[in-house]
Scaffold this active site. Structure first.
Site, mmCIF file in Angstrom:
data_model
loop_
_atom_site.group_PDB
_atom_site.id
_atom_site.type_symbol
_atom_site.label_atom_id
_atom_site.label_comp_id
_atom_site.label_asym_id
_atom_site.label_seq_id
_atom_site.Cartn_x
_atom_site.Cartn_y
_atom_site.Cartn_z
ATOM 1 N N TYR A 268 0.817 -1.208 0.000
ATOM 2 C CA TYR A 268 0.000 0.000 0.000
ATOM 3 C C TYR A 268 0.854 1.264 0.000
ATOM 4 O O TYR A 268 0.419 2.315 -0.461
ATOM 5 C CB TYR A 268 -0.948 -0.002 1.202
ATOM 6 C CG TYR A 268 -2.338 -0.456 0.835
ATOM 7 C CD1 TYR A 268 -2.538 -1.731 0.311
ATOM 8 C CD2 TYR A 268 -3.441 0.366 0.971
ATOM 9 C CE1 TYR A 268 -3.796 -2.163 -0.063
ATOM 10 C CE2 TYR A 268 -4.702 -0.057 0.599
ATOM 11 C CZ TYR A 268 -4.867 -1.319 0.089
ATOM 12 O OH TYR A 268 -6.112 -1.753 -0.295
ATOM 13 N N HIS A 329 -1.667 -2.094 6.419
ATOM 14 C CA HIS A 329 -2.039 -1.178 5.343
ATOM 15 C C HIS A 329 -2.642 0.126 5.864
ATOM 16 O O HIS A 329 -2.156 1.229 5.560
ATOM 17 C CB HIS A 329 -3.047 -1.845 4.402
ATOM 18 C CG HIS A 329 -2.527 -3.081 3.734
ATOM 19 N ND1 HIS A 329 -1.192 -3.275 3.454
ATOM 20 C CD2 HIS A 329 -3.163 -4.186 3.262
ATOM 21 C CE1 HIS A 329 -1.039 -4.439 2.843
ATOM 22 N NE2 HIS A 329 -2.217 -5.012 2.734
#
Length: 556
Positions: A268, A329
């Site tokens: 991410y 993330h």
């Protein structure tokens, strides 16, 4: 103002996210002037590829600007077989590299890693002289490996007439060696093949669970490392299950590697909109003065998938949505959003500020957390399975497939501002986001995926005799203006896109007590129908802080 992040995966368990180059300096009238700094090769996992028309020279430096004495590129001789023209071996000052992908027979390698490496090669981001070796337990020849990955390679970056030729050239650099992950003998055989190709610096990518990481690193370090160049190892999450197991994994890896040799991937961090976050904030006068509790009422980080575990239940059940998504993330995005202005965009300066944010966060309370698990549901004549219908999942599983939490940062900038985090599987597929939350609120929405977008919601008067207000979007048209896809930045290996060990420690310190309490008390997750908007409890959690979730529109 409310700030919302939204990421939603399409109906596939495998999605890609393009990235583009990151600006190292900001406009002259920026409220925060980032120190200009020339990108040096040591910032990257892969050696820097100089422009073709530039003077040939290659000097590795550390992130502090000091030369790295460990690298020697002198008197390197390549075996130029497999179709490469004779007499074009590397000069003594040219970079070379070998990349070993451990777990090369898996879907992740075929669908993501090899295509990403080809994208880098296609854009001349790899050194002219490189070799890629696949390694796994499956019996396979070089040609079989090439055939298995050839169908996944695309000239997605910028299709040109030479695409087919570039693919053939790339595939000629790909080789395969079968072996066990903990076998000294098999890694010694791999080392012999690497020496035949005479590529000096090494990058080793491990695509396996933590219990295999250490075996791979031990064998690679002792039996397949370059004696004259450098060796760097990339490991994929999960990095343990809690603070204890994560610490044990880090200590085990550091028996064979130093911290600057370990690259922990959180993909991410390489997504385009996440990378753009710092530029958006620090390079625009309209945002930076407002980036605090005085003007931001709440921040929401929302992750939704409209599919279930789909055959991955065995893996997922041992981790759950909190470990799989929230602890890494979403928490990484939160840290980037909330950090204080760094001294520069140097990797260590950014990571230092992220660690400060994580260490400033208050302990998570069970009252501020809602967990859920999707159940079977029928709609439109179609039956959707429950999580426990997955044959790889125990029938009495309490593993959450949904979680929502309210987090707080205990510092002067963010005191009292709720950071609402929500992640779940088998949720609604509607993409509405940030609709009619509050006419008194301006919303900044950053949609990471799909359909990357950045827009600011403002109020306008509806034309007519009455003073009625309507909410409109100031859309940056991000996708429309960025039609050309760039190579994935996370695969360039810049250190700021990877997680440092103290970052990892701070992240696990925040979530481990909560996970331990959930498991010890055997908290039953609230059931929600497949394809719904999640547990009702999540809406009560948001209401507790006077907030409404940004992905809930007025008609819903």
């Amino acid at each position: 103002m409310a700030v919302c992040f939204h990421t939603s995966s399409p109906s596939s368990s495998c999605s890609s996210a393009p990235s583009s180059s990151f600006s190292r300096s900001c406009p002259q009238r920026s409220p925060f002037s980032l120190r200009k700094r020339k990108l040096c090769p040591s910032d990257s996992l892969l050696p820097h590829q100089p422009p073709r028309d530039a003077a040939r020279g290659f000097r590795i430096r550390s992130s502090y600007g000091h030369p790295l004495n460990a690298l020697s590129l002198q008197n390197v001789d390549f075996n130029l077989e497999d179709g490469r023209p004779p007499g074009s071996g590397p000069r003594s000052d040219e970079p070379t590299i070998s990349i070993t992908i451990v777990g090369a027979s898996g879907d992740l390698a075929k669908k993501k890693i090899f295509p990403a490496l080809f994208a880098l090669f296609y854009e001349n981001c790899l050194p002219e002289h490189f070799t890629i070796f696949g390694y796994s337990r499956s019996k396979m020849t070089d040609e079989e490996l090439r055939n298995s990955i050839s169908g996944t390679l695309t000239c997605r970056v910028d299709s040109r007439d030479n695409c087919g030729d570039k693919m053939e050239e790339f595939l000629r650099r790909c080789f395969y060696h079968p072996g066990q992950y903990g076998s000294d003998e098999n890694f010694s055989e791999l080392d012999e093949k690497l020496r035949e190709k005479e590529a000096v610096p090494q990058a080793i990518l491990s695509l396996h669970p933590p219990n295999i990481f250490v075996d791979v690193v031990r064998c690679a370090s002792l039996f397949a490392s370059s004696p004259t160049g450098w060796t760097r190892v990339i490991v994929e999450k999960p990095f343990g299950r809690d603070s204890k197991s994560s610490g044990e994994l880090t200590r085990s890896l550091k028996q064979y590697l130093s911290e600057d040799q370990i690259f922990r991937i959180d993909h991410y961090l390489g997504k385009e909109l996440v990378e753009n976050l710092s530029v958006l904030r620090f390079s625009n006068l309209v945002f930076e003065p407002l980036w605090s509790r005085q003007y931001i009422r709440n921040v929401q980080l929302i992750f939704s998938e409209d599919f279930g575990t789909e055959g991955r239940g065995g893996y997922f059940d041992s981790y759950g949505i909190i470990r799989d998504i929230m602890q890494n993330h979403l928490l990484q995005i939160l840290a980037l959003f909330a950090m204080e202005p760094p001294v520069s965009l140097d990797a260590e300066d950014i990571r230092n500020e992220k660690v400060k944010v994580l260490r400033s966060m208050k302990n998570l309370q069970l009252d501020d957390v809602v967990v859920g698990q999707y159940k079977g549901h029928s709609k439109g004549g179609r039956a959707y399975p429950a999580y426990i219908d997955d044959p790889t999942v125990p029938k009495n599983s309490l593993t959450p497939t949904f979680a929502a939490a309210a987090l707080f940062i205990d510092n002067a900038r963010w005191d009292g501002v709720p950071f609402l985090m929500k992640a779940g599987k088998a949720l609604h597929s509607r993409r509405s986001f940030g609709t009619d939350l509050d006419k008194a609120t301006n919303e900044l929405v950053i949609r990471v995926q799909p359909d990357e977008a950045i827009y600011l919601k403002v109020n306008n008067k509806i034309p007519g005799l009455t003073m009625r207000l309507d909410s409109s979007r100031l859309n940056l048209l991000y996708s429309a203006k960025r039609l050309r896809e760039a190579p994935p930045r996370r695969d360039r290996g810049e250190r700021r896109l990877f997680i440092r060990s103290d970052e990892l420690d701070a992240a696990w310190a925040l979530f481990t007590p909560l996970l331990k309490e959930l498991e010890e008390k055997k908290i039953a997750p609230e059931l929600y129908p497949y394809g719904s908007r999640g547990p009702v409890g999540a809406h009560y959690l948001a209401a507790k802080y006077g907030v409404r979730w940004g992905d809930i529109s007025s008609e819903n």
